[in-house]
Scaffold this motif. Structure first.
Motif, PDB file in Angstrom:
ATOM      1  N   THR A 136       3.145   7.298  -5.542  1.00  0.00           N
ATOM      2  CA  THR A 136       1.902   6.890  -5.522  1.00  0.00           C
ATOM      3  C   THR A 136       0.825   7.339  -3.945  1.00  0.00           C
ATOM      4  OG1 THR A 136       2.987   4.593  -5.806  1.00  0.00           O
ATOM      5  CG2 THR A 136       0.851   4.368  -4.399  1.00  0.00           C
ATOM      6  N   SER A 137       0.456   7.916  -4.497  1.00  0.00           N
ATOM      7  CA  SER A 137      -0.771   8.716  -3.536  1.00  0.00           C
ATOM      8  C   SER A 137      -2.657   7.198  -3.415  1.00  0.00           C
ATOM      9  CB  SER A 137      -1.208   9.916  -3.612  1.00  0.00           C
ATOM     10  OG  SER A 137      -0.301  10.558  -4.423  1.00  0.00           O
ATOM     11  N   ILE A 138      -2.368   7.500  -1.918  1.00  0.00           N
ATOM     12  CA  ILE A 138      -3.618   6.454  -1.443  1.00  0.00           C
ATOM     13  C   ILE A 138      -5.103   7.516  -1.536  1.00  0.00           C
ATOM     14  CG2 ILE A 138      -4.329   4.906   0.264  1.00  0.00           C
ATOM     15  CD1 ILE A 138      -1.079   4.449  -0.917  1.00  0.00           C
ATOM     16  N   TRP A 139      -6.079   6.419  -1.078  1.00  0.00           N
ATOM     17  CA  TRP A 139      -7.126   7.196  -1.468  1.00  0.00           C
ATOM     18  C   TRP A 139      -7.739   8.324  -3.188  1.00  0.00           C
ATOM     19  CZ3 TRP A 139      -5.032   7.562   3.537  1.00  0.00           C
ATOM     20  CH2 TRP A 139      -5.869   5.996   4.479  1.00  0.00           C
ATOM     21  N   LYS A 168       1.178  -1.345  -0.036  1.00  0.00           N
ATOM     22  CA  LYS A 168       0.566  -0.102  -0.092  1.00  0.00           C
ATOM     23  C   LYS A 168       1.064   1.132   0.048  1.00  0.00           C
ATOM     24  CE  LYS A 168      -3.484   0.944   3.066  1.00  0.00           C
ATOM     25  NZ  LYS A 168      -4.008   0.642   4.490  1.00  0.00           N
ATOM     26  N   GLU A 169       2.125   1.189  -1.117  1.00  0.00           N
ATOM     27  CA  GLU A 169       3.079   2.232  -0.862  1.00  0.00           C
ATOM     28  C   GLU A 169       3.636   2.978  -2.510  1.00  0.00           C
ATOM     29  OE1 GLU A 169       6.114   1.890   2.185  1.00  0.00           O
ATOM     30  OE2 GLU A 169       4.650   1.230   3.927  1.00  0.00           O
ATOM     31  N   GLN A 222       1.903   9.706   9.024  1.00  0.00           N
ATOM     32  CA  GLN A 222       2.639   9.377  10.104  1.00  0.00           C
ATOM     33  C   GLN A 222       3.478  10.319  10.764  1.00  0.00           C
ATOM     34  OE1 GLN A 222       5.443   6.396   9.485  1.00  0.00           O
ATOM     35  NE2 GLN A 222       4.091   4.545  10.610  1.00  0.00           N
ATOM     36  N   TRP A 265      -0.070   0.199   9.402  1.00  0.00           N
ATOM     37  CA  TRP A 265      -0.874   1.128   8.466  1.00  0.00           C
ATOM     38  C   TRP A 265      -2.023  -0.129   7.528  1.00  0.00           C
ATOM     39  CZ3 TRP A 265      -1.501   5.027   5.934  1.00  0.00           C
ATOM     40  CH2 TRP A 265      -1.567   5.390   4.255  1.00  0.00           C
ATOM     41  N   GLY A 281      -1.215   8.858   2.312  1.00  0.00           N
ATOM     42  CA  GLY A 281       0.118   8.358   2.194  1.00  0.00           C
ATOM     43  C   GLY A 281       0.358   8.027   3.521  1.00  0.00           C
ATOM     44  N   LYS A 282       1.106   7.076   4.047  1.00  0.00           N
ATOM     45  CA  LYS A 282       1.775   6.198   4.923  1.00  0.00           C
ATOM     46  C   LYS A 282       2.428   7.481   5.778  1.00  0.00           C
ATOM     47  CE  LYS A 282       5.496   3.072   6.729  1.00  0.00           C
ATOM     48  NZ  LYS A 282       6.268   2.114   6.607  1.00  0.00           N
ATOM     49  N   GLU A 283       3.558   8.204   4.777  1.00  0.00           N
ATOM     50  CA  GLU A 283       4.699   8.955   5.820  1.00  0.00           C
ATOM     51  C   GLU A 283       3.774  10.614   5.793  1.00  0.00           C
ATOM     52  OE1 GLU A 283       6.642   6.134   2.971  1.00  0.00           O
ATOM     53  OE2 GLU A 283       5.220   7.513   2.754  1.00  0.00           O
TER      54      GLU A 283
END
Lengths: 598, 206
Positions: A92-95, A40-41, B89, A161, B84-86
């Motif tokens: 990469t962008s989530i959502w 997911k990254e 966080q 995550w 994003g995860k970063e």
């Protein structure tokens, strides 16, 4: 004309193209097969090219993000292999919706693929779990498998995550079907119910909340050690319990064997021989002074109660005092005596106990071993103040004595019939039936090797014996019994005389003497017992010996009955025997019959 | 003073007293337990929204390539959410909590309207959103009392103040957009809550 030339030229040109064997065209439409993100990254998209149209074709991937018209090209075509596009973290962008298109271009043109919209959140397919470990542990002796694993190293579960759920499958090496287990979010799992000695194969896979299952991890195999002892213990318990049940059943059958035998095989009526004691014969304790009942003296006379021989028997009942004394002396091996002398039960059974009593009691000097005899059908007559109580019972055929109640002088006859090792035959006086007891005052030699037997003594504890030599029986004159006689095994002894020292003189009765009438007993036996002595504790000690002298009962003046029949009635009067002790034989019947005559 | 005001503002929708140190008559729920309950609730909410969206795509929009599929405009797009995860966080606890509450607040009315107006949607998701919102508010209060939300500048603003900052009125969205956007936002809420949990109480299941 010119037109025809142009057409020909075109045809020629086309012909040239076809001669070469190729046909160029636009490239076929590529298709995006799949896009996957392992953590997911980042994510990767793959496409499938179509026919290239005969010309070299290049592929390009273009994408645009949601709500933006900017078209971007794939940043990385190589990391993920051919026909792929890799999006790194920065791209990469989530959502966020990605609109991706692949374009195939050759010299003739380009072909666009169908656009695909993806959101990275929903295309997560992680790598398989790592470090799958299997160990065999024990739970109370039974083995089980403990599986443990770790999430793939790229997936970040520690920060929350991604949340993974796991699934595992197990099978034996030789099986074809897997056994699936859902493990949830835990990273450890136990598998029970193993086959000992088998080899198990294990695989694990994982999946995010909303995504795709990973591939199965590499197979981990483990061999379960042999736990045959545990399984065998179950068989051992089964065998032990079944053996135990078998033993119980056998014991139950053994306990009830007699009744079962009677139920299955009804007993054949035994020989109706009066005085025949099978048990005694079996024991082989005849010791010489008990005749072989089979060979001699089958009295033809029958009694009215012949048919009930099996259930009727004669018992010598022992008075209480004698019993107590007996117990004080500490008898061992003698059957328990009943103080009740009124136990004239006809249903006593065989004479076994009598035999037993005789055998055991003969082993030692037992003071005043009383022999209980009881006459069937007749009431037991208590004998008062009899000091000795026999510890056993002497049972004879009661029918022998039943007529005695009417004919007390039939003792000889009955004695003849009873043939008992039982000197302890009871003599039933006419007025009294039963019990009498051994004479306690007679001293006996405590010689276990000697053969001796017990007498039924009267309550006065005096054995009245008539010496064989004498023709006159003086029952009341006898004060003591002096017994010294030897009787052949097939003979029996009759009291010869009773000395003043309570010595009973016994001499054997001639076995060949069949005439019961008037001549009394004459037994010419090879072996008969000498009465060694009469002990002070009412035990008569006999010695096995040879006696060749014919003996003559000399009961000429006795009543015929007394001569002919064994005196089996004990009466309460004292019996005294006078006369020489040597070479006398004791005939208890005669001895006991004596008083009745008076 | 500031804290007490904030406390009052936080408790404006409170119905139960805040328990400290297991006072008598008040059953103190541990933070871990509260987190677990909230996360379970948000997981359920996301599951429902996902099923709704799939059903809609299956029956109402059979063709995946139809126009209108791309370019969804969600009324919550103005809410600055880490993508994003970063980014997630890097965001502080207070910011995350605030984002969560903002999202939940933004969806209460549209879903209520959806439930009442549309015959296709029978599930009342607005009540689910409302419950989750109340739970998160309680969580925020508890964290505040525990001293976990320490930054006063980024303290959780009253949810009612956020209601007016929507540039796109949700009434213009069609059903498909609503379902699509809600599915995404419930996923965001769920993920943010998980990040928050593993940051605050990491010892259980992280």
């Amino acid at each position: 004309m010119r037109r025809i030339a142009e057409i020909l030229l075109l045809l020629h040109w086309f012909n040239l193209l076809s001669v070469e064997g190729t046909r160029y065209s636009l490239p076929g439409k590529p298709t995006l097969t799949r896009c996957r993100s392992p953590e997911k990254e980042t994510f990767t998209c793959w496409w499938e090219p179509s026919f290239d149209g005969g010309l070299s074709t290049t592929y390009a991937l273009y994408y645009c993000k949601e709500n933006s018209d900017t078209v971007h090209e794939c940043p990385d075509y190589h990391t993920a292999g051919v026909n792929s596009c890799f999006f790194n973290k920065n791209n990469t962008s989530i959502w966020v919706n990605y609109n991706i298109t692949v374009v195939a271009t050759n010299a003739l043109g380009s072909t666009f693929s169908d656009p695909v919209e993806i959101d990275v959140v929903y295309i997560v397919m992680p790598h398989p779990p790592e470090n799958v470990g299997v160990t065999v542990l024990e739970d109370k002796g039974w083995p089980f498998l403990r599986l443990s694993w770790e999430p793939p190293h790229k997936v970040d579960t520690r920060s929350g995550w991604i949340t993974l759920i796991y699934e595992l499958r197990v099978k034996l090496e030789e099986e074809t079907e897997w056994e699936m287990h859902l493990a949830g979010q835990q990273k450890m799992f136990n598998i029970f119910s193993l086959r000992s000695g088998g080899t198990y194969l294990v695989q694990v896979r994982c999946k995010p909340d909303h995504g795709f299952w990973s591939e199965w991890s590499s197979t981990t195999s483990i061999k379960v050690p042999d736990y045959f002892q545990r399984e065998r213990s179950v068989w051992v318990m089964i065998m032990v319990s079944s053996a135990f049940i078998f033993l119980i059943i056998t014991w139950l059958i053994h306990i009830n064997s007699h009744s079962l035998k009677h139920y299955i095989l009804p007993p054949v009526p035994g020989p109706k021989i009066k005085g025949f004691d099978k048990q005694f014969m079996k024991d082989g304790k005849s010791e010489g002074f008990f005749c072989d009942l089979v060979s001699i003296h089958f009295p033809a006379t029958t009694t009215p109660n012949d048919e009930d021989l099996l259930v009727e028997y004669l018992e010598v009942c022992v008075p209480e005092e004698q019993e107590l004394k007996m117990e004080d002396k500490g008898e061992d091996g003698c059957p328990k005596s009943e103080s009740s002398t009124s136990d004239c039960d006809s249903g006593r059974g065989s004479c076994d106990s009598q035999t037993l009593l005789i055998d055991k009691c003969f082993k030692r000097v037992a003071p005043g071993l009383d022999i209980e005899c009881s006459q069937t059908g007749t009431g037991a007559n208590e004998i008062q103040d009899s000091p000795d109580v026999s510890s056993g019972r002497v049972k004879t055929w009661p029918s022998v004595y039943s007529p005695l109640s009417q004919h007390p002088v039939d003792l000889m006859h009955s004695l003849d019939k009873s043939k008992q090792h039982c000197l302890s035959d009871t003599l039933f006086p006419s007025d009294s039936s039963c019990p009498y007891h051994s004479h306690p005052d007679h001293s006996t030699n405590d010689n276990p090797d000697s053969t001796y037997w017990k007498f039924c003594f009267n309550n006065k504890q005096r054995l009245l014996l008539r010496p064989q030599m004498e023709t006159q029986w003086q029952p009341h004159a006898y004060s003591e019994v002096n017994i010294s006689a030897t009787v052949r095994s097939s003979d029996y002894v009759e009291a010869h005389n009773i000395s003043d020292e309570n010595t009973v003189v016994l001499h054997s009765v001639s076995s060949s003497h069949d005439d019961r009438e008037g001549t009394g007993y004459k037994y010419q036996g090879e072996d008969y017992s000498h009465v060694q002595r009469v002990g002070s504790d009412n035990v008569l000690m006999l010695q096995r010996g040879l006696m060749k002298e014919p003996v003559d009962t000399g009961t000429s003046d006795t009543s015929p009955i007394t001569r002919n029949q064994k005196p089996t009635v004990c009466n309460e009067t004292t019996l005294s025997v006078n006369g020489p002790a040597a070479n006398g034989y004791v005939d208890t019947a005669t001895m006991f019959i004596k008083p009745t005559q008076d | 003073m500031n804290n007490s005001l904030t406390h009052v503002m936080l408790c404006s929708v409170c119905t139960a007293p805040v328990c400290t140190n297991a006072q008598v008559g008040c059953h103190a729920v541990s933070l871990n337990n509260l987190f677990d309950r909230i996360i379970q609730h948000s997981a359920k909410m996301h599951r429902v929204s996902n099923d709704l969206h799939q059903q809609f795509e299956l029956h109402v929009l059979p063709s995946r390539n139809q126009v209108g599929r791309g370019g969804h405009i969600c009324h919550t797009s103005t809410i600055m959410t880490p993508n994003g995860k970063e980014n997630a966080q890097r965001m502080a606890r207070e910011g995350l909590t605030q984002v969560i509450l903002q999202l939940l607040m933004a969806w209460t009315d549209p879903l209520m309207n959806l439930h009442h107006s549309s015959t296709n949607v029978s599930v009342d998701m607005s009540s689910m959103v409302g419950e989750l919102r109340r739970g998160v508010q309680r969580l925020a209060e508890k964290m505040h009392t525990l001293g976990l939300l320490t930054d006063p500048d980024s303290s959780v603003v009253s949810p009612e103040a956020l209601m007016t900052s929507h540039p796109v009125p949700w009434r213009l969205m069609n059903l498909y957009d609503i379902l699509y956007c809600f599915r995404r936002d419930s996923n965001k809420v769920h993920n943010y809550l998980r990040i928050l949990k593993c940051r605050i109480v990491p010892e259980h299941g992280c």
